[in-house]
Design a protein around this motif. Sequence first.
Motif, mmCIF file in Angstrom:
data_model
loop_
_atom_site.group_PDB
_atom_site.id
_atom_site.type_symbol
_atom_site.label_atom_id
_atom_site.label_comp_id
_atom_site.label_asym_id
_atom_site.label_seq_id
_atom_site.Cartn_x
_atom_site.Cartn_y
_atom_site.Cartn_z
ATOM 1 N N GLU A 24 -0.975 3.392 8.151
ATOM 2 C CA GLU A 24 0.305 4.051 7.885
ATOM 3 C C GLU A 24 0.929 4.624 9.163
ATOM 4 O OE1 GLU A 24 -1.014 5.165 3.297
ATOM 5 O OE2 GLU A 24 -0.900 6.749 4.808
ATOM 6 N N TRP A 25 0.137 5.242 10.016
ATOM 7 C CA TRP A 25 0.699 5.811 11.252
ATOM 8 C C TRP A 25 1.218 4.700 12.166
ATOM 9 C CZ3 TRP A 25 0.481 10.982 13.599
ATOM 10 C CH2 TRP A 25 0.215 11.982 12.644
ATOM 11 N N GLU A 34 3.232 4.496 -3.720
ATOM 12 C CA GLU A 34 1.899 3.993 -3.411
ATOM 13 C C GLU A 34 0.806 4.921 -3.945
ATOM 14 O OE1 GLU A 34 3.393 2.019 0.818
ATOM 15 O OE2 GLU A 34 2.412 3.976 0.795
ATOM 16 N N GLN A 87 4.483 3.530 10.664
ATOM 17 C CA GLN A 87 5.524 4.548 10.814
ATOM 18 C C GLN A 87 5.993 4.658 12.262
ATOM 19 O OE1 GLN A 87 3.620 7.959 8.984
ATOM 20 N NE2 GLN A 87 3.441 6.841 7.037
ATOM 21 N N ARG A 124 9.083 8.271 4.488
ATOM 22 C CA ARG A 124 8.751 7.909 3.110
ATOM 23 C C ARG A 124 9.457 8.798 2.089
ATOM 24 N NH1 ARG A 124 2.522 6.051 2.569
ATOM 25 N NH2 ARG A 124 1.946 8.037 3.487
ATOM 26 N N THR A 172 4.675 1.005 2.778
ATOM 27 C CA THR A 172 3.886 0.657 3.965
ATOM 28 C C THR A 172 3.768 -0.848 4.132
ATOM 29 O OG1 THR A 172 2.618 2.699 3.754
ATOM 30 C CG2 THR A 172 1.639 0.929 5.070
ATOM 31 N N TRP A 228 -5.877 -1.611 4.390
ATOM 32 C CA TRP A 228 -5.087 -0.642 3.607
ATOM 33 C C TRP A 228 -5.309 -0.874 2.109
ATOM 34 C CZ3 TRP A 228 -1.253 -0.258 -0.040
ATOM 35 C CH2 TRP A 228 -0.585 0.965 -0.122
ATOM 36 N N ARG A 265 2.774 9.296 -0.134
ATOM 37 C CA ARG A 265 2.462 8.143 -0.980
ATOM 38 C C ARG A 265 3.321 8.123 -2.245
ATOM 39 N NH1 ARG A 265 -1.986 5.592 0.581
ATOM 40 N NH2 ARG A 265 -2.468 4.724 -1.458
ATOM 41 N N GLY A 268 6.521 6.616 -1.138
ATOM 42 C CA GLY A 268 6.311 5.199 -0.883
ATOM 43 C C GLY A 268 5.950 4.396 -2.118
ATOM 44 N N SER A 304 -4.814 6.081 6.980
ATOM 45 C CA SER A 304 -4.017 6.779 7.990
ATOM 46 C C SER A 304 -3.720 5.877 9.189
ATOM 47 C CB SER A 304 -4.766 8.040 8.440
ATOM 48 O OG SER A 304 -4.056 8.698 9.463
#
Length: 997
Positions: free
Chosen positions: A884-885, A731, A888, A816, A906, A931, A726, A729, A881
């Motif tokens: 983000e997963w 974030e 990604q 990231r 993200t 998110w 994060r 990112g 998660s």
Amino acid sequence: MAPDRASSLTQLARLGFSRFDDAETHLAELSELVGIARETLLAEASRAADPDEALAGLVRVARRRAQAVRDVLQDERGREVVWRLLGASRGFADFYLRRPEQLAALPGAGRRLPTTEELRRALGAAVGADEDGFAASGDEASWIDLRVAYRAQLAEIAVYDLMHPDPVEIVHAVSAALADAAGAALDASLAIARTKVTNSGGFGGFPRDEVLRTRLAIIGMGKSGARELNYVSDVDVIFVGEPAAGTELSEARAIEIATRLAIQTMRGIDGIEAEPALWEVDPNLRPEGKQGALVRTLESHIAYYDRWAKSWEFQALLKARPLAGDPTLGEAYVAATQPKVWSSSQREDFVDSVQRMRERVMEHIPAEDVPHQVKLGPGGIRDIEFAVQLLQLVHGRSDEDVRHRGTLNAIDALEAGGYIGREEAAVFARDYRTLRLIEHRLQLVGLSRTHLMPRTEDGLRRLARATGLAESADGVEEVWEDIKREVREIHVRLFYRPLLSAVARLPQDEGSLTEEQARDRLAAIGFREPAVALRHIGAVTSGLSRKATIQRHLIPVMLRMFAEGADPDYGLVAFRRISERLGETPWFLRMLRDSSGAAERLTRLLSASRYAGELMEWIPESVAWLDNDEQLRPRSGPSLEEEARAIQTRHDTIEDAMRAVRALRRREMLRTAMGAVLGVTTLEQLSDALTTITEVTLRATLRAVRREVVPEDDASLDFAIIGMGRFGGAELGFGSDADVLYVYRTEAVEPHRAETLALKIVAELRRVSEDFRLPLELDADLRPEGRKGPIVRSLDAYAEYYRRWSVSWEAQALLRARGVAGSVKLIDAFMQLADDVRYPEQPDAQAVREIKRIKARVETERLPQRIDPTRHLKLGPGGLSDVEWLVQLLQLQHARTVPGLRTTSTLAALDAAVEAGLVIAEDAALLRAAWLLAARLRSANTLLSGQTSDVLPTDRRLLDGIGRILEYPPHSATQLEQDWLGTARRARRVFDRLFYG
């Protein structure tokens, strides 16, 4: 021009004359009329505000009665008095033209102010009033005698005023004497009225004994009630009538007689006669105004105030005082109405109604008069009076010490009670006196009712000389403009003070409870430990200091504000600690009392956020930011970087430098937290701000560490910090770790030596960045091989590892990666290396399957036991998660061909996926909502509790506290919970379909 003529004109100019030809002519005529030499006549002329007017007035009177003028001018003091009085007042010149015999009193006039009793005796004697209050005659001649006698007394007051060396200082005493003179005039006029309405007065009226048994009280309102009267002003009155006790006179008959008396009393003051009216008697503040009965009984007045009176009527009653007539009935009226005055602030919207009334007054001023209005305009007398009266009405309910009729006395009492600051009180009092002096001098000119500043240079020059405030027209205008600005600024600050409405709404007994009642009250409004709260209240309010006095006024209001928050008990504790840390700092309590919302913001902040409260205890000066939104907004990266670099130049040792860096980080983290809780900072701004603060901190720390660890001979060593997770990112939320990788390059330094130095840098970075007050966790677990791998590697070692041994999760982690501190060239080289790993030419099917397998394993193995998975904001279904997963995975699969996916953000990557047709907009919207909500809940949870947690609490009180930070209405725990569970559920369905499908 002849020399004598030139010399004469120079003398006249020096004395203040401006109309030289007229002055020469008038001087010659006056000298001839009174037989006094020119030089003697001019000896005191320089004391006149307008010598031309004074001279013209003297000539006019001398033409009619030369001996009367000669007598006064032959006396040395008489000459000074005449020049001062007639130089300031054309109206008095007109009076002496009508009544030249009155000039004889001037040589002895004005040595002191007449007392109340002396005024009543003089005016009573003028009308021949007897012990029963009847005048010798009820004819018009008596009224003329009264008016002449009144103006003679007015001259006594004016001479004292004009000849005093400090007229500003005596304004209060002069105004009181004018009010007493008005009361005496009303009593004398009432005596004439009594005689006039009796049968013996030839009026065909009432028997003398009935008039004698009729009680009539004249209540002074406004400036006459406050003993703050002007030279010429409406005298606001209310008439109260009743039959005398123990008589057979009926109430109806008594009111009939009293009404006739009231009408004749007013006529004696302002009716048309040979001697002009004194001033207007205005009875329109009575119940129902012009439509209401002129005279009512006391009982009728009270019934009206109990049932129908409006808020402004109670404000008017604040200054009510027995002015004339029956003093016992007058005192009874005041005693009966005053409790209603001091409880009126509890009426619904009382404060707002007073504020609106002041605004309406200004709206009715003609536009062309607004800049010149001494009384009604912005920055004028009314601004001071309205602000003072509103403060009195709100605080006077519980504090009898501020219950004063007079404005200046009220200002002193409000300052002594801590309701306004010393500086504000001093400015208000000084400016009020000055404005009243200006008003007095303006009215003296024509003995007329006016409140407008002169608009000509001659008029301003005359005012400057009459007041002594300046030496020129420009000077007095500058004084006026300065006063307007000062008064308006303080008026706005006090009159629209947010705490006023809150104080007005407090229950009347709030300040007089027993200890047991106080505990019950605290428990009832939301304090969980009322006994402890009472101890904290006692600690901040006990003592005789000004600080304790102000705290006693603030605490009742602030307690209710604390009670509206999620944790009032902590809010009160934090407030006490901050108050103690700030000690006697003058700005702190003044800001809470006077600012446009600082107290409300402070209570909201402390009862909503332990994170912010604990930092504020260490940085108490941050309270000052509450008064300015700009102070609550995150500072820019360049400004923080500049400050951080300056630290290195100011501190020689790493320990000193790091203390300053830690202080910088704490301060900026607190600023961001305060802005987030108070709704000044959005989530996007929050993430940017926290990321920027962390980056600046790491760069400053790295610079300090390099200077300490790396010798000059090895200065060419390249070292860099790569942000991951994060942090990479941009974030970050409150409570987020700073995930990092450490990298160095060995080109210019022997490899073993470089590795040794790099390890020292990392060790020192981790040591000096520790902050027990606000931990900064530098987490390097995303490095190759995780915790088992070397904590720092060379660029070549990273390249070799990723080429030979890298696994899918490490490529995923690099998505990231972003350089945040250290060598720019090294960062660029590392990012090129990272791009080859994270954006592969062809996605590896086996790697994709492995990522999906790891994600499933994370959900089963890393979720804490005994925790409801749906409440885990990070690892639970639909949490951070999941989003983000999924993003990604799309990046690993498509970033090589979709440039928009090559981002560490993200949400930016999710937008790029929608644009590339990889995710439909509806699905993306659900993922984005989940998110964002998870990120906001996570930060709000940390702000509320002061501790990092990824789990949405089950405690309803905590849920409500989180909701308040996210701007939900109070008591929205269930709604917040439902919003999260529903949002996460919808996002999880999208995730399952896109990630595993």
